[in-house]
Write a protein that holds these residues in place. Structure first.
Motif, short mmCIF file in Angstrom:
data_model
loop_
_atom_site.label_atom_id
_atom_site.label_comp_id
_atom_site.label_asym_id
_atom_site.label_seq_id
_atom_site.Cartn_x
_atom_site.Cartn_y
_atom_site.Cartn_z
N ALA A 113 -18.25 20.51 32.66
CA ALA A 113 -17.36 19.49 33.35
C ALA A 113 -15.71 20.12 33.29
O ALA A 113 -15.07 19.68 34.12
N MET A 114 -15.56 20.98 32.36
CA MET A 114 -13.88 21.11 32.10
C MET A 114 -13.91 22.75 31.63
O MET A 114 -14.96 23.16 31.07
N ILE A 115 -12.99 23.28 31.74
CA ILE A 115 -12.68 24.56 31.24
C ILE A 115 -11.35 24.54 30.21
O ILE A 115 -10.33 24.12 30.41
N ASN A 116 -11.77 25.07 28.82
CA ASN A 116 -10.61 25.21 28.01
C ASN A 116 -10.36 26.56 27.59
O ASN A 116 -11.25 27.58 26.91
N ASP A 117 -9.17 26.85 28.11
CA ASP A 117 -8.90 28.48 28.02
C ASP A 117 -7.69 28.84 27.00
O ASP A 117 -6.70 28.49 27.21
N ILE A 118 -8.11 29.45 25.90
CA ILE A 118 -7.08 29.88 24.74
C ILE A 118 -6.00 30.67 25.14
O ILE A 118 -5.21 30.64 24.60
N SER A 119 -6.19 31.22 26.38
CA SER A 119 -5.32 32.23 26.80
C SER A 119 -4.03 31.64 27.95
O SER A 119 -3.23 32.33 28.36
N GLY A 120 -4.39 30.42 28.23
CA GLY A 120 -3.56 29.75 29.31
C GLY A 120 -3.55 30.42 30.66
O GLY A 120 -2.61 30.76 31.14
N GLY A 121 -4.63 31.41 30.91
CA GLY A 121 -4.53 32.29 32.13
C GLY A 121 -4.28 33.72 32.09
O GLY A 121 -4.18 34.38 32.92
N ASN A 122 -3.68 34.09 30.69
CA ASN A 122 -3.07 35.32 30.58
C ASN A 122 -4.28 36.34 30.06
O ASN A 122 -3.93 37.63 30.32
N MET A 123 -5.42 36.19 29.88
CA MET A 123 -6.41 37.17 29.60
C MET A 123 -7.43 37.50 30.78
O MET A 123 -8.23 38.20 30.80
N ASP A 124 -7.11 36.55 32.00
CA ASP A 124 -8.02 36.91 33.00
C ASP A 124 -7.30 36.39 34.23
O ASP A 124 -7.02 35.27 34.40
N GLU A 125 -6.70 37.48 35.20
CA GLU A 125 -5.92 36.96 36.22
C GLU A 125 -6.46 36.29 37.21
O GLU A 125 -5.86 35.41 38.13
N HIS A 126 -7.74 35.79 37.11
CA HIS A 126 -8.65 35.21 38.02
C HIS A 126 -8.94 33.84 37.78
O HIS A 126 -9.34 32.93 38.43
N MET A 127 -8.35 33.45 36.43
CA MET A 127 -8.83 32.35 35.97
C MET A 127 -8.35 30.97 36.59
O MET A 127 -9.06 30.14 36.96
N PHE A 128 -7.05 31.07 37.05
CA PHE A 128 -6.34 30.03 37.81
C PHE A 128 -6.80 29.62 39.11
O PHE A 128 -7.17 28.48 39.26
N ALA A 129 -7.20 30.86 39.92
CA ALA A 129 -7.56 30.61 41.25
C ALA A 129 -9.06 29.99 41.18
O ALA A 129 -9.51 29.46 41.88
N THR A 130 -9.93 30.38 40.23
CA THR A 130 -11.05 30.10 39.98
C THR A 130 -11.48 28.73 39.68
O THR A 130 -12.07 27.62 40.31
N VAL A 131 -10.52 28.11 38.48
CA VAL A 131 -10.55 26.49 38.22
C VAL A 131 -10.01 25.73 39.32
O VAL A 131 -10.69 24.67 39.64
N ALA A 132 -8.97 26.11 40.16
CA ALA A 132 -8.44 25.55 41.20
C ALA A 132 -9.59 25.43 42.34
O ALA A 132 -9.64 24.23 42.85
N ALA A 133 -10.40 26.36 42.39
CA ALA A 133 -11.71 26.64 43.46
C ALA A 133 -12.53 25.54 42.97
O ALA A 133 -13.13 24.68 43.96
N LEU A 134 -12.86 25.46 41.67
CA LEU A 134 -13.92 24.73 41.10
C LEU A 134 -13.58 23.16 40.90
O LEU A 134 -14.28 22.17 40.93
#
Length: 275
Positions: A113-134
């Protein structure tokens, strides 16, 4: 203050507890403890019965100096556990502890149901776009460096003001992507000295100005057991003390190994607030 998890509105005006389920072999406290299905189901059942709103499942150890594993290995460890838990507990709200957008995508598909990212998006440049799409709640944590090097020489001019700036920028980026539910986590123990950690705990209410829910994870961490010269196994009392301080300073979610004791802290602080 609410967040939407799988269509269910969670009201954070009463603080909630997130139970930790590490399925890594090398976690600092409970590594290797939950290897088989029975042990996993029993532990999750216990945490839910004690009052956990969320269960945070992690397959990549982020303790200082932890071994790096591939995305394939992380997925192989975590997806079957999520499928098992969703099957066993249909209403469960699972948070996935990952910094990888590919793992985020596959685990949400599996029922998390939720994503918990220890890097705040800094370790994967696609993370923000991915969670926004999800369109799922996203926990953005601050970490200086990586788990492999974060404790080598952490330094800040003023950690509180630097982290307020960090989260302000991250929240702005995520809101521009129309992600509504963003939770912030200052990252106790992630690229911080003991002094840094206690400054953040003392000044946690500075982060209220960001108008985002605050998650605190201090459970059995070295900031507690090292100064007291005890082990993580003996740090439950110190954890309860730190959790209580965090709640009094504005925490909305406590991420813990010991759900029952954290729920007691929530209830005591609630009673204190009643007039």
């Amino acid at each position: 203050m609410t967040i939407n998890c799988k269509g269910k509105l969670i009201d954070l005006s009463t603080p909630k507890v997130m139970g930790i389920l590490n399925i890594t072999p090398d976690s600092f406290y409970d590594g290797g403890k939950y290897k088989d299905e029975n042990a996993i189901v029993q532990q999750v059942e216990k945490m839910l019965s004690e009052g956990a709103t969320f269960i945070d499942v992690g397959a990549y150890s982020s303790r200082p100096g932890a071994a790096h594993i591939s995305e394939e290995e992380e997925l192989k460890r975590i997806v079957p556990v999520i499928e098992l838990l969703v099957n066993k507990f249909p209403d469960i709200l699972i948070s996935v502890d990952t910094f990888r957008s590919g793992v985020a995508r596959e685990t949400i598909k599996a029922g998390a149901a939720m994503i918990n990212d220890i890097s705040g998006g800094n370790m994967d440049e696609h993370m923000f776009a991915t969670v926004a799409a999800l369109k799922v709640p996203y926990i953005a944590m601050h970490m200086q460096g990586t788990p492999q090097n974060m404790q080598q020489d952490p330094s800040y001019t003023n950690i509180t003001t630097e982290l307020v700036k960090f989260f302000s920028e991250k929240l702005n980026q995520l809101h521009q992507l129309q992600l509504a539910d963003v939770i912030i986590d200052v990252g106790f123990g992630f690229g911080k000295t003991v002094e840094h950690n206690y400054q953040l705990l003392r000044e946690l209410d500075f982060f209220k100005n960001l108008d985002a829910p605050i998650l605190v994870g201090v459970s059995r961490k070295s900031m507690l057991y090292k100064p007291l010269e005890i082990t993580p196994q003996d740090a439950l009392n110190a954890t309860t003390a730190a959790n209580t301080i965090a709640l009094m300073n504005g925490a909305h979610i406590l991420r813990v190994h010991d759900v029952k004791e954290a729920m007691e802290s929530v209830k005591v602080v609630e009673l204190l607030a009643k007039k």
